[in-house]
Design a protein around this motif. Structure first.
Motif, short mmCIF file in Angstrom:
data_model
loop_
_atom_site.label_atom_id
_atom_site.label_comp_id
_atom_site.label_asym_id
_atom_site.label_seq_id
_atom_site.Cartn_x
_atom_site.Cartn_y
_atom_site.Cartn_z
N LYS A 227 0.85 -1.18 0.00
CA LYS A 227 0.00 0.00 0.00
C LYS A 227 0.89 1.23 0.00
N ASP A 228 0.55 2.21 -0.83
CA ASP A 228 1.29 3.47 -0.90
C ASP A 228 0.81 4.35 0.25
N ARG B 148 -0.46 8.06 -0.53
CA ARG B 148 -1.68 8.31 -1.29
C ARG B 148 -2.75 7.29 -0.91
N ASN C 191 -4.01 3.75 -3.15
CA ASN C 191 -2.95 3.50 -4.14
C ASN C 191 -2.05 2.38 -3.64
N TYR C 192 -1.56 1.60 -4.58
CA TYR C 192 -0.67 0.49 -4.25
C TYR C 192 0.53 0.54 -5.17
N ARG D 224 2.28 2.00 -10.15
CA ARG D 224 1.34 2.54 -9.18
C ARG D 224 -0.05 2.12 -9.64
N ASN E 83 -3.72 2.90 -9.00
CA ASN E 83 -4.54 3.95 -8.41
C ASN E 83 -6.00 3.49 -8.44
N SER F 135 -8.44 5.19 -6.62
CA SER F 135 -9.27 6.26 -6.06
C SER F 135 -10.61 6.36 -6.79
N PRO G 1 -9.78 1.99 -12.60
CA PRO G 1 -8.43 1.92 -12.02
C PRO G 1 -7.38 2.32 -13.04
N LYS G 2 -6.32 2.95 -12.53
CA LYS G 2 -5.23 3.38 -13.41
C LYS G 2 -3.93 2.72 -12.96
N THR H 34 0.13 3.00 -13.69
CA THR H 34 1.18 3.79 -14.33
C THR H 34 2.54 3.27 -13.90
#
Length: 161
Positions: A116-117, A120, A123-124, A142, A144, A146, A151-152, A154
């Motif tokens: 887990k990031d 943020r 985010n993972y 990453r 994301n 949110s 989901p994104k 990158t």
């Protein structure tokens, strides 16, 4: 009394215990963790499922992590398969896990680490190895979540050892 009656009684007792043990062993087992396929579907352990889903296609839970978005609780689950590839799935309290179809960069790749990031929310950081036999290439992504419906993924950094 007759001494042979005692040995007959012991033999019959042993035979009944043997029959009871054989009947227990031959009964199909449904206990244990459910079988998970690469589409995030849970299956009850039955003989038909064992025949239908080969061992290399059976995942185990590698990570379950909860997060909140818009007052809704979500769960990210990562299933790992015998060849070290991973599948990312998303669930809510009231739904079954669904495969993250928009996260193709990390789906069914060799997963080395998922964390887990902390900087943020939702985010993972996912570390993917180049391949099963590749000891040099690592890519950090990453994930994301949110917006769980979109989901994104990158790339953050590529490392060559």
């Amino acid at each position: 009394m007759f001494p042979w009656l005692k040995s007959l009684r012991l033999s019959l007792t042993g035979l009944s215990l043997l029959i009871a043990n054989i009947s227990i062993i031959l009964k199909p087992v449904n206990a244990g963790e459910p079988i998970i396929d690469n589409n995030c579907q849970y299956h009850v352990r039955t003989r038909e499922v064992f025949r239908k889903i080969p061992p290399q296609k059976r995942g185990t839970i590698y990570l379950t992590s909860a997060f909140d978005v818009n007052r809704q609780k979500y769960f990210l689950q990562v299933y790992k398969f015998p060849d070290s590839t991973g599948v990312f799935c998303l669930a809510t309290l009231n739904s079954q896990p669904q495969k993250l179809k928009q996260a193709q960069l990390i789906q069914e790749k060799v997963i080395e680490k998922v964390a887990k990031d902390s900087s943020r929310k939702a985010n993972y950081i996912v570390t993917v190895r180049g391949g099963r036999n590749d000891e040099f290439l690592r890519v950090h992504y990453r994930l994301n979540l949110s917006n769980p419906n979109q989901p994104k993924v990158t790339p953050i950094i590529i490392i060559y050892k």
